[in-house]
Design a protein around this motif. Structure first.
Motif, PDB file in Angstrom:
ATOM      1  N   SER A 136       0.864  -1.185   0.000  1.00 51.98           N
ATOM      2  CA  SER A 136       0.000   0.000   0.000  1.00 51.98           C
ATOM      3  C   SER A 136       0.895   1.226   0.000  1.00 51.98           C
ATOM      4  O   SER A 136       2.119   1.106  -0.025  1.00 51.98           O
ATOM      5  N   PHE A 137       0.284   2.415   0.048  1.00 52.80           N
ATOM      6  CA  PHE A 137       1.068   3.630  -0.095  1.00 52.80           C
ATOM      7  C   PHE A 137       0.770   4.619   1.030  1.00 52.80           C
ATOM      8  O   PHE A 137      -0.326   4.642   1.595  1.00 52.80           O
ATOM      9  N   THR A 138       1.766   5.416   1.341  1.00 58.02           N
ATOM     10  CA  THR A 138       1.654   6.409   2.405  1.00 58.02           C
ATOM     11  C   THR A 138       0.423   7.290   2.202  1.00 58.02           C
ATOM     12  O   THR A 138       0.104   7.694   1.086  1.00 58.02           O
ATOM     13  N   ASN A 139      -0.267   7.565   3.300  1.00 55.08           N
ATOM     14  CA  ASN A 139      -1.462   8.417   3.337  1.00 55.08           C
ATOM     15  C   ASN A 139      -2.672   7.818   2.620  1.00 55.08           C
ATOM     16  O   ASN A 139      -3.687   8.490   2.452  1.00 55.08           O
ATOM     17  N   GLY A 140      -2.586   6.557   2.228  1.00 57.17           N
ATOM     18  CA  GLY A 140      -3.750   5.913   1.638  1.00 57.17           C
ATOM     19  C   GLY A 140      -4.834   5.687   2.683  1.00 57.17           C
ATOM     20  O   GLY A 140      -4.540   5.470   3.866  1.00 57.17           O
ATOM     21  N   PHE A 141      -6.084   5.732   2.255  1.00 57.68           N
ATOM     22  CA  PHE A 141      -7.208   5.366   3.124  1.00 57.68           C
ATOM     23  C   PHE A 141      -8.112   4.414   2.358  1.00 57.68           C
ATOM     24  O   PHE A 141      -8.590   4.731   1.269  1.00 57.68           O
ATOM     25  N   HIS A 142      -8.367   3.239   2.964  1.00 60.76           N
ATOM     26  CA  HIS A 142      -9.112   2.203   2.248  1.00 60.76           C
ATOM     27  C   HIS A 142     -10.256   1.596   3.050  1.00 60.76           C
ATOM     28  O   HIS A 142     -10.929   0.696   2.543  1.00 60.76           O
ATOM     29  N   GLY A 143     -10.487   2.065   4.261  1.00 59.53           N
ATOM     30  CA  GLY A 143     -11.601   1.531   5.032  1.00 59.53           C
ATOM     31  C   GLY A 143     -11.225   1.247   6.470  1.00 59.53           C
ATOM     32  O   GLY A 143     -10.063   1.354   6.858  1.00 59.53           O
ATOM     33  N   ASP A 174       3.405   9.021  -4.714  1.00 59.04           N
ATOM     34  CA  ASP A 174       4.015  10.027  -5.585  1.00 59.04           C
ATOM     35  C   ASP A 174       4.238  11.330  -4.821  1.00 59.04           C
ATOM     36  O   ASP A 174       3.312  11.873  -4.199  1.00 59.04           O
ATOM     37  N   ASN A 175       5.475  11.834  -4.850  1.00 56.66           N
ATOM     38  CA  ASN A 175       5.865  13.094  -4.191  1.00 56.66           C
ATOM     39  C   ASN A 175       5.720  13.063  -2.669  1.00 56.66           C
ATOM     40  O   ASN A 175       5.664  14.111  -2.040  1.00 56.66           O
ATOM     41  N   PHE A 176       5.669  11.883  -2.067  1.00 52.39           N
ATOM     42  CA  PHE A 176       5.531  11.815  -0.607  1.00 52.39           C
ATOM     43  C   PHE A 176       6.736  12.437   0.087  1.00 52.39           C
ATOM     44  O   PHE A 176       6.589  13.151   1.084  1.00 52.39           O
ATOM     45  N   VAL A 177       7.922  12.192  -0.436  1.00 49.72           N
ATOM     46  CA  VAL A 177       9.145  12.721   0.189  1.00 49.72           C
ATOM     47  C   VAL A 177       9.495  14.079  -0.405  1.00 49.72           C
ATOM     48  O   VAL A 177       9.567  15.080   0.298  1.00 49.72           O
ATOM     49  N   ASP A 182      12.418   9.586  -6.844  1.00 46.03           N
ATOM     50  CA  ASP A 182      11.625   8.771  -7.758  1.00 46.03           C
ATOM     51  C   ASP A 182      11.076   7.592  -6.954  1.00 46.03           C
ATOM     52  O   ASP A 182      11.765   6.596  -6.736  1.00 46.03           O
ATOM     53  N   THR A 183       9.831   7.711  -6.514  1.00 42.31           N
ATOM     54  CA  THR A 183       9.288   6.697  -5.616  1.00 42.31           C
ATOM     55  C   THR A 183       9.011   5.370  -6.328  1.00 42.31           C
ATOM     56  O   THR A 183       8.972   4.326  -5.671  1.00 42.31           O
ATOM     57  N   VAL A 184       8.841   5.387  -7.647  1.00 46.51           N
ATOM     58  CA  VAL A 184       8.666   4.131  -8.375  1.00 46.51           C
ATOM     59  C   VAL A 184       9.987   3.376  -8.415  1.00 46.51           C
ATOM     60  O   VAL A 184      10.035   2.153  -8.192  1.00 46.51           O
TER      61      VAL A 184
END
Length: 427
Positions: A136-143, A174-177, A182-184
């Protein structure tokens, strides 16, 4: 009840209640982009049920269809039995949404909420691949159920689980840091190196625009590269379009302009059309390896929602509705850019895409104060981000220009009054 006394809720409702604290009044009526409380005060709705009311409150055509269905003793509850209402929805969804976009998905009804569709997606990905972990990814919200919560980034929400949340690796969005990382490339290095401690996962799950996480919009190029990584390593790509989908970012699916083809898509909220509970999990046919009843629930599918959802899809029969969303998106972007320029004290940054935009400010508590002041002035708007640092504009997609302008005026007045009262200094 003849006044706005909230005492009954304080006495009898659990302390878990949240929105009633942000919007402390007793609501009675709603229509289009407006709501009224029990004392008759009018509010402009820039919240839209957290994205569950993209077509506004009590759409006339949907309401008429639903009332007719009820009057004719249409099926209310049927688990996942075949009903005429479900058949009509499936046919319309296929003809109006999937076929014109050259999409081929099986439609699963996992249960009526967003977390249901995410849970089913995670379970299926693990079943298909035989792998355990998910990225998963930083700051994601899924439930808020355990599986969905495990792929959610917010620490306060995660702490509510009461148990360790496992089998998930979090990678930077993307752009978290910074724009320089390049987060990919960072992510793929973990997959390539046998010493990284990261196993090849069953799936990656992400939102193309993170709603609760702060209105963070991933670049289309970044999304395309994530898809390429998934294909290269045999990882399933799950797009959580519960909040960003159904037109909220401009196109029906939020990922259309990125040109990607997810393995699994999660839909809920506005897919029900009129605020009625409904969720879909879209699955590529070759992945549909469920045994009958292997993921189920008493309220999977919702016949009332099938009626309104089917009617809601008429908005998408031509490109006119999509064009109107784009026009309103431009107006919102221009307004927000103007606020940032006009009030440098905010140190604001415009974020998001479509009718899912907002302004972030690093000044502690200011975004929440702006939302609270807007509510006092007659506008409903919430905040987002790990520190509630973003006030976000989420009006119904059907709002007219007059409604937008009224809302803009209230937001600017709220910003102006708080900037003046705090005597903030531009940073």
């Amino acid at each position: 009840m003849v006044n706005n006394d909230l005492k009954i809720f304080e006495e009898l409702e659990s302390s878990v209640r949240s929105y009633v604290r942000s919007f402390p009044t007793v609501f009675k009526k709603a229509k289009g982009y407006k709501m009224w409380d029990i004392n008759g005060k009018e509010y402009i709705d820039f919240f839209a049920g957290a994205g569950a009311l993209n077509y506004g409150h009590n759409d006339e055509k949907m309401k008429k269809k639903l009332l007719e269905y009820i009057a004719q003793d249409g099926i209310v509850h049927s688990l996942d039995m075949a009903t005429e209402a479900k058949a009509n929805f499936l046919e319309k969804f296929n003809e109006v949404i999937l076929k014109p976009r050259n999409m081929n998905y099986k439609v699963m009804f996992p249960g009526p909420t967003g977390t249901n569709t995410v849970e089913s997606a995670l379970k299926l990905a693990r079943k298909v691949t035989g792998r355990t972990n998910v990225i998963s990814f930083t700051n994601g919200f899924h439930g808020m159920t355990i599986g969905s919560l495990s792929v959610t980034g917010n620490s306060a929400k995660r702490q509510g689980a009461g148990i360790p949340l496992q089998h998930v690796v979090t990678m930077p969005y993307d752009n978290f840091v910074s724009n320089n990382l390049d987060t990919v490339e960072y992510l793929e290095r973990f997959l390539e190196d046998n010493g990284s401690g990261v196993d090849i996962p069953a799936a990656m799950i992400l939102e193309t625009v993170q709603g609760e996480g702060g209105i963070n919009a991933a670049k289309f190029e970044w999304l395309k590269r994530i898809e390429e990584v998934c294909k290269r390593w045999g990882i399933l790509l799950i797009i959580d379009d519960v909040q960003a989908g159904v037109g909220r970012t401009g196109t029906f699916f939020s990922f259309e302009k990125a040109g990607i083809n997810p393995d699994i898509v999660c839909l809920s909220k506005s897919i029900g059309g009129n605020g009625l509970p409904l969720a879909l999990t879209l699955i590529k046919p070759e992945l549909d390896i469920w045994n009958p009843g292997e993921h189920n629930g008493t309220f999977r599918g919702n016949n009332f929602a099938f009626i309104t959802a089917t009617e809601s899809l008429t908005y998408w029969e031509t490109d006119e509705f999509e064009k109107s969303i784009e026009e309103k998106s431009v107006k919102i972007t221009e307004f927000l850019n103007n606020i940032v320029e006009k009030y440098p004290e905010l140190n604001g940054k415009v974020k998001g895409r479509g009718l899912m935009q907002g302004i972030s400010t690093p000044i502690e508590g200011l975004a929440s104060e702006i939302a609270a002041k807007a509510f006092e002035n007659g506008l409903i708007m919430e905040t987002a981000g790990p520190e509630d640092e973003v006030f976000k504009l989420f009006p119904p997609l059907t709002i007219d220009n007059e409604g937008l302008e009224k809302g803009f005026k209230i937001i600017e007045e709220s910003v102006r009054s708080l900037v003046a009262s705090k005597q903030l200094v531009g940073q």
